[in-house]
Design a protein around this motif. Structure first.
Motif, PDB file in Angstrom:
ATOM      1  N   LEU A   7      -0.433 -14.804  -6.351  1.00  0.00           N
ATOM      2  CA  LEU A   7      -1.840 -14.828  -5.967  1.00  0.00           C
ATOM      3  C   LEU A   7      -2.004 -15.038  -4.466  1.00  0.00           C
ATOM      4  O   LEU A   7      -2.867 -14.412  -3.840  1.00  0.00           O
ATOM      5  CB  LEU A   7      -2.581 -15.920  -6.736  1.00  0.00           C
ATOM      6  N   VAL A   8      -1.182 -15.883  -3.894  1.00  0.00           N
ATOM      7  CA  VAL A   8      -1.238 -16.108  -2.447  1.00  0.00           C
ATOM      8  C   VAL A   8      -0.846 -14.844  -1.700  1.00  0.00           C
ATOM      9  O   VAL A   8      -1.495 -14.467  -0.711  1.00  0.00           O
ATOM     10  CB  VAL A   8      -0.333 -17.295  -2.046  1.00  0.00           C
ATOM     11  N   ALA A   9       0.182 -14.150  -2.180  1.00  0.00           N
ATOM     12  CA  ALA A   9       0.597 -12.901  -1.534  1.00  0.00           C
ATOM     13  C   ALA A   9      -0.496 -11.848  -1.622  1.00  0.00           C
ATOM     14  O   ALA A   9      -0.790 -11.156  -0.637  1.00  0.00           O
ATOM     15  CB  ALA A   9       1.887 -12.390  -2.177  1.00  0.00           C
ATOM     16  N   MET A  10      -1.115 -11.714  -2.773  1.00  0.00           N
ATOM     17  CA  MET A  10      -2.202 -10.738  -2.928  1.00  0.00           C
ATOM     18  C   MET A  10      -3.399 -11.105  -2.056  1.00  0.00           C
ATOM     19  O   MET A  10      -4.053 -10.233  -1.482  1.00  0.00           O
ATOM     20  CB  MET A  10      -2.635 -10.634  -4.387  1.00  0.00           C
ATOM     21  N   ALA A  17      -5.728  -6.518   5.090  1.00  0.00           N
ATOM     22  CA  ALA A  17      -6.306  -5.180   4.950  1.00  0.00           C
ATOM     23  C   ALA A  17      -7.805  -5.195   5.238  1.00  0.00           C
ATOM     24  O   ALA A  17      -8.337  -4.232   5.791  1.00  0.00           O
ATOM     25  CB  ALA A  17      -6.023  -4.636   3.554  1.00  0.00           C
ATOM     26  N   ALA A  18      -8.498  -6.264   4.870  1.00  0.00           N
ATOM     27  CA  ALA A  18      -9.931  -6.363   5.163  1.00  0.00           C
ATOM     28  C   ALA A  18     -10.176  -6.421   6.667  1.00  0.00           C
ATOM     29  O   ALA A  18     -11.118  -5.801   7.177  1.00  0.00           O
ATOM     30  CB  ALA A  18     -10.522  -7.577   4.470  1.00  0.00           C
ATOM     31  N   VAL A  36      -6.452  -0.548  -0.216  1.00  0.00           N
ATOM     32  CA  VAL A  36      -5.469  -1.633  -0.318  1.00  0.00           C
ATOM     33  C   VAL A  36      -6.160  -2.946  -0.672  1.00  0.00           C
ATOM     34  O   VAL A  36      -5.668  -3.713  -1.512  1.00  0.00           O
ATOM     35  CB  VAL A  36      -4.657  -1.758   0.989  1.00  0.00           C
ATOM     36  N   VAL A  37      -7.321  -3.197  -0.073  1.00  0.00           N
ATOM     37  CA  VAL A  37      -8.081  -4.413  -0.396  1.00  0.00           C
ATOM     38  C   VAL A  37      -8.448  -4.420  -1.868  1.00  0.00           C
ATOM     39  O   VAL A  37      -8.266  -5.433  -2.571  1.00  0.00           O
ATOM     40  CB  VAL A  37      -9.348  -4.520   0.475  1.00  0.00           C
ATOM     41  N   LEU A  38      -8.970  -3.299  -2.367  1.00  0.00           N
ATOM     42  CA  LEU A  38      -9.403  -3.245  -3.758  1.00  0.00           C
ATOM     43  C   LEU A  38      -8.228  -3.364  -4.727  1.00  0.00           C
ATOM     44  O   LEU A  38      -8.347  -3.996  -5.776  1.00  0.00           O
ATOM     45  CB  LEU A  38     -10.182  -1.955  -4.003  1.00  0.00           C
ATOM     46  N   LEU A  39      -7.090  -2.779  -4.381  1.00  0.00           N
ATOM     47  CA  LEU A  39      -5.910  -2.919  -5.234  1.00  0.00           C
ATOM     48  C   LEU A  39      -5.382  -4.352  -5.209  1.00  0.00           C
ATOM     49  O   LEU A  39      -4.921  -4.868  -6.238  1.00  0.00           O
ATOM     50  CB  LEU A  39      -4.826  -1.936  -4.808  1.00  0.00           C
ATOM     51  N   ALA A  40      -5.448  -5.001  -4.056  1.00  0.00           N
ATOM     52  CA  ALA A  40      -5.025  -6.404  -3.979  1.00  0.00           C
ATOM     53  C   ALA A  40      -5.950  -7.291  -4.808  1.00  0.00           C
ATOM     54  O   ALA A  40      -5.486  -8.220  -5.489  1.00  0.00           O
ATOM     55  CB  ALA A  40      -4.998  -6.873  -2.526  1.00  0.00           C
ATOM     56  N   VAL A  60     -13.251   2.009 -11.090  1.00  0.00           N
ATOM     57  CA  VAL A  60     -14.611   2.227 -10.565  1.00  0.00           C
ATOM     58  C   VAL A  60     -14.610   2.229  -9.035  1.00  0.00           C
ATOM     59  O   VAL A  60     -15.067   3.194  -8.422  1.00  0.00           O
ATOM     60  CB  VAL A  60     -15.566   1.151 -11.104  1.00  0.00           C
ATOM     61  N   TYR A  61     -14.087   1.182  -8.420  1.00  0.00           N
ATOM     62  CA  TYR A  61     -14.245   1.071  -6.979  1.00  0.00           C
ATOM     63  C   TYR A  61     -13.207   1.887  -6.211  1.00  0.00           C
ATOM     64  O   TYR A  61     -13.570   2.674  -5.326  1.00  0.00           O
ATOM     65  CB  TYR A  61     -14.213  -0.395  -6.561  1.00  0.00           C
ATOM     66  N   ALA A  62     -11.935   1.696  -6.487  1.00  0.00           N
ATOM     67  CA  ALA A  62     -10.919   2.460  -5.776  1.00  0.00           C
ATOM     68  C   ALA A  62     -11.009   3.942  -6.149  1.00  0.00           C
ATOM     69  O   ALA A  62     -10.785   4.812  -5.316  1.00  0.00           O
ATOM     70  CB  ALA A  62      -9.537   1.911  -6.076  1.00  0.00           C
ATOM     71  N   GLY A  63     -11.363   4.232  -7.379  1.00  0.00           N
ATOM     72  CA  GLY A  63     -11.521   5.616  -7.792  1.00  0.00           C
ATOM     73  C   GLY A  63     -12.686   6.300  -7.109  1.00  0.00           C
ATOM     74  O   GLY A  63     -12.660   7.507  -6.851  1.00  0.00           O
ATOM     75  N   ALA A  64     -13.727   5.561  -6.792  1.00  0.00           N
ATOM     76  CA  ALA A  64     -14.885   6.144  -6.107  1.00  0.00           C
ATOM     77  C   ALA A  64     -14.551   6.521  -4.674  1.00  0.00           C
ATOM     78  O   ALA A  64     -15.101   7.482  -4.142  1.00  0.00           O
ATOM     79  CB  ALA A  64     -16.046   5.159  -6.140  1.00  0.00           C
TER      80      ALA A  64
END
Length: 66
Positions: A7-10, A17-18, A36-40, A60-64
């Motif tokens: 969780l800390v790494a993500m 990335a943000a 990358v932010v959304l996948l993390a 929904v979000y990364a796919g959009a």
């Protein structure tokens, strides 16, 4: 606990990335950093035991963006 380092790494990946989304001048690089932010964030949700929310985050979000 093995979940806490994940969780800390993500969280660190998401934060870096943000910052890249905000600071980059190229739109393509900003979009890739946002993915990358959304996948993390999906990884954080999965690590917290919410696989449905992680899947919705990716679909929904990364796919959009893609």
């Amino acid at each position: 606990m093995v979940v806490a380092p994940f969780l800390v790494a993500m969280a660190l990946v998401a934060a870096v990335a943000a910052v890249a989304v905000v600071l980059t001048a190229d739109v393509l690089h900003a979009a890739l950093a946002l993915i990358v932010v959304l996948l993390a964030l999906a990884g954080i949700y999965a690590g917290l035991g919410a696989p449905f929310i992680a899947a919705v985050q990716v679909i929904v979000y990364a796919g959009a963006i893609v």
